[in-house]
Design a protein around this motif. Sequence first.
Motif, PDB file in Angstrom:
ATOM      1  N   LYS A  89       0.827  -1.213   0.000  1.00 22.51           N
ATOM      2  CA  LYS A  89       0.000   0.000   0.000  1.00 22.51           C
ATOM      3  C   LYS A  89       0.865   1.269   0.000  1.00 22.51           C
ATOM      4  N   GLU A  90       1.937   1.216  -0.773  1.00 20.69           N
ATOM      5  CA  GLU A  90       2.850   2.358  -0.834  1.00 20.69           C
ATOM      6  C   GLU A  90       2.476   3.363  -1.901  1.00 20.69           C
ATOM      7  N   ILE A  91       1.705   2.940  -2.896  1.00 22.79           N
ATOM      8  CA  ILE A  91       1.339   3.857  -3.968  1.00 22.79           C
ATOM      9  C   ILE A  91       0.127   4.655  -3.525  1.00 22.79           C
ATOM     10  N   GLN A  92       0.322   5.937  -3.377  1.00 28.18           N
ATOM     11  CA  GLN A  92      -0.776   6.827  -3.057  1.00 28.18           C
ATOM     12  C   GLN A  92      -0.748   7.949  -4.082  1.00 28.18           C
ATOM     13  N   LEU A  93      -1.671   7.883  -5.006  1.00 29.54           N
ATOM     14  CA  LEU A  93      -1.717   8.858  -6.076  1.00 29.54           C
ATOM     15  C   LEU A  93      -2.909   9.778  -5.858  1.00 29.54           C
ATOM     16  N   LEU A  94      -2.663  11.049  -5.881  1.00 36.48           N
ATOM     17  CA  LEU A  94      -3.714  12.029  -5.697  1.00 36.48           C
ATOM     18  C   LEU A  94      -3.798  12.924  -6.915  1.00 36.48           C
ATOM     19  N   ALA A  95      -4.996  13.140  -7.415  1.00 34.99           N
ATOM     20  CA  ALA A  95      -5.179  14.030  -8.558  1.00 34.99           C
ATOM     21  C   ALA A  95      -5.035  15.473  -8.086  1.00 34.99           C
ATOM     22  N   ILE A  96      -4.551  16.307  -8.977  1.00 36.08           N
ATOM     23  CA  ILE A  96      -4.441  17.730  -8.668  1.00 36.08           C
ATOM     24  C   ILE A  96      -5.078  18.507  -9.798  1.00 36.08           C
ATOM     25  N   ASN A  97      -5.429  19.720  -9.536  1.00 35.13           N
ATOM     26  CA  ASN A  97      -6.051  20.564 -10.550  1.00 35.13           C
ATOM     27  C   ASN A  97      -5.052  21.615 -11.011  1.00 35.13           C
ATOM     28  N   GLU A  98      -3.987  21.173 -11.631  1.00 31.48           N
ATOM     29  CA  GLU A  98      -2.988  22.097 -12.159  1.00 31.48           C
ATOM     30  C   GLU A  98      -3.001  22.002 -13.667  1.00 31.48           C
ATOM     31  N   ASP A  99      -2.325  22.931 -14.299  1.00 32.30           N
ATOM     32  CA  ASP A  99      -2.219  22.902 -15.754  1.00 32.30           C
ATOM     33  C   ASP A  99      -1.248  21.792 -16.135  1.00 32.30           C
ATOM     34  N   TYR A 128       4.867   9.480  -7.177  1.00 34.26           N
ATOM     35  CA  TYR A 128       5.556  10.271  -8.206  1.00 34.26           C
ATOM     36  C   TYR A 128       6.585   9.410  -8.925  1.00 34.26           C
ATOM     37  N   ARG A 129       7.390   8.701  -8.122  1.00 30.78           N
ATOM     38  CA  ARG A 129       8.490   7.897  -8.661  1.00 30.78           C
ATOM     39  C   ARG A 129       7.960   6.809  -9.595  1.00 30.78           C
ATOM     40  N   THR A 130       6.869   6.178  -9.193  1.00 27.58           N
ATOM     41  CA  THR A 130       6.311   5.094  -9.988  1.00 27.58           C
ATOM     42  C   THR A 130       5.851   5.591 -11.346  1.00 27.58           C
ATOM     43  N   VAL A 131       5.090   6.668 -11.355  1.00 25.51           N
ATOM     44  CA  VAL A 131       4.597   7.201 -12.624  1.00 25.51           C
ATOM     45  C   VAL A 131       5.760   7.730 -13.457  1.00 25.51           C
ATOM     46  N   PHE A 132       6.716   8.411 -12.841  1.00 25.85           N
ATOM     47  CA  PHE A 132       7.891   8.921 -13.560  1.00 25.85           C
ATOM     48  C   PHE A 132       8.628   7.765 -14.248  1.00 25.85           C
ATOM     49  N   ASN A 133       8.879   6.692 -13.502  1.00 20.53           N
ATOM     50  CA  ASN A 133       9.571   5.536 -14.068  1.00 20.53           C
ATOM     51  C   ASN A 133       8.787   4.913 -15.218  1.00 20.53           C
ATOM     52  N   LEU A 134       7.492   4.710 -14.996  1.00 18.73           N
ATOM     53  CA  LEU A 134       6.681   4.073 -16.032  1.00 18.73           C
ATOM     54  C   LEU A 134       6.624   4.908 -17.300  1.00 18.73           C
ATOM     55  N   TYR A 135       6.480   6.218 -17.145  1.00 18.15           N
ATOM     56  CA  TYR A 135       6.317   7.085 -18.312  1.00 18.15           C
ATOM     57  C   TYR A 135       7.652   7.433 -18.965  1.00 18.15           C
ATOM     58  N   SER A 158      -0.913  14.111 -13.591  1.00 17.27           N
ATOM     59  CA  SER A 158      -0.597  15.013 -12.478  1.00 17.27           C
ATOM     60  C   SER A 158       0.595  14.504 -11.676  1.00 17.27           C
ATOM     61  N   GLN A 159       0.677  13.172 -11.495  1.00 16.14           N
ATOM     62  CA  GLN A 159       1.801  12.613 -10.760  1.00 16.14           C
ATOM     63  C   GLN A 159       3.109  12.826 -11.516  1.00 16.14           C
ATOM     64  N   LEU A 160       3.062  12.692 -12.841  1.00 11.33           N
ATOM     65  CA  LEU A 160       4.251  12.936 -13.656  1.00 11.33           C
ATOM     66  C   LEU A 160       4.661  14.396 -13.564  1.00 11.33           C
ATOM     67  N   PHE A 161       3.695  15.292 -13.678  1.00  8.51           N
ATOM     68  CA  PHE A 161       3.966  16.725 -13.579  1.00  8.51           C
ATOM     69  C   PHE A 161       4.620  17.054 -12.240  1.00  8.51           C
ATOM     70  N   LYS A 162       4.029  16.532 -11.159  1.00  7.53           N
ATOM     71  CA  LYS A 162       4.554  16.801  -9.818  1.00  7.53           C
ATOM     72  C   LYS A 162       5.935  16.178  -9.627  1.00  7.53           C
ATOM     73  N   ALA A 163       6.140  14.994 -10.201  1.00  8.48           N
ATOM     74  CA  ALA A 163       7.448  14.339 -10.088  1.00  8.48           C
ATOM     75  C   ALA A 163       8.520  15.177 -10.770  1.00  8.48           C
ATOM     76  N   LYS A 164       8.241  15.620 -11.980  1.00 13.27           N
ATOM     77  CA  LYS A 164       9.223  16.435 -12.715  1.00 13.27           C
ATOM     78  C   LYS A 164       9.500  17.744 -11.992  1.00 13.27           C
ATOM     79  N   LYS A 165       8.455  18.350 -11.494  1.00 11.40           N
ATOM     80  CA  LYS A 165       8.619  19.618 -10.776  1.00 11.40           C
ATOM     81  C   LYS A 165       9.474  19.416  -9.525  1.00 11.40           C
ATOM     82  N   LEU A 166       9.180  18.379  -8.771  1.00 15.54           N
ATOM     83  CA  LEU A 166       9.943  18.102  -7.556  1.00 15.54           C
ATOM     84  C   LEU A 166      11.397  17.755  -7.887  1.00 15.54           C
ATOM     85  N   LEU A 167      11.603  16.945  -8.913  1.00 18.33           N
ATOM     86  CA  LEU A 167      12.971  16.600  -9.322  1.00 18.33           C
ATOM     87  C   LEU A 167      13.751  17.852  -9.719  1.00 18.33           C
TER      88      LEU A 167
END
Length: 180
Positions: A89-99, A128-135, A158-167
């Motif tokens: 239960k480590e994957i916790q993905l939350l949608a965001i309302n960003e561009d 974030y890491r999971t979606v970044f890796n997959l994509y 949104s997870q990819l966007f947030k991952a890239k931004k955080l990285l």
Amino acid sequence: MNTKDLIDKSKSGNRKAQQQLFSQLSTPMMGVCVRYMKSTEDAEDVLLEGFYKVFKNLKAFTYESEQAFFGWVKRIMVNESLMKLRKNKEIQLLAINEDLDQEVDVSPLQDLEVADLLKVIRSIPVGYRTVFNLYEIEGYSHQEISEQLGVSIGTSKSQLFKAKKLLREMLESKNEGYGS
């Protein structure tokens, strides 16, 4: 002995051939597992479980090329990584309302050594890491990611966007320490 011969012998239960296949593929497949798991121990568990499934299902695999075999094994490792993350239960993905169409510049990634890049990627949250890796690394589409993880396409984006931004933020702050 070439890969096709090793596969054929492994299918018939030849332990020596199985060991050789494992030896050839364990290092690159460990790299796949490490990208998804937080700890090396978890990555090793996934690697071993993945190879168990490779050898268990090898009879159903039809050899076309070495690249196809490598891709098949890699897909098993990715799926095993995702299953372990789900199980824990480590994957916790939350949608965001960003561009989400806004691109994030991750050009600082190009200047990093592979080990440093892996360390930075492993430090971001699991979702974030999971979606970044997959994509970005595995080449999955947002549609495929949404199906794999059981989330919406928007959540994947949104997870990819947030991952890239955080990285990018992490790399910029790291580079500031070097006088950049």
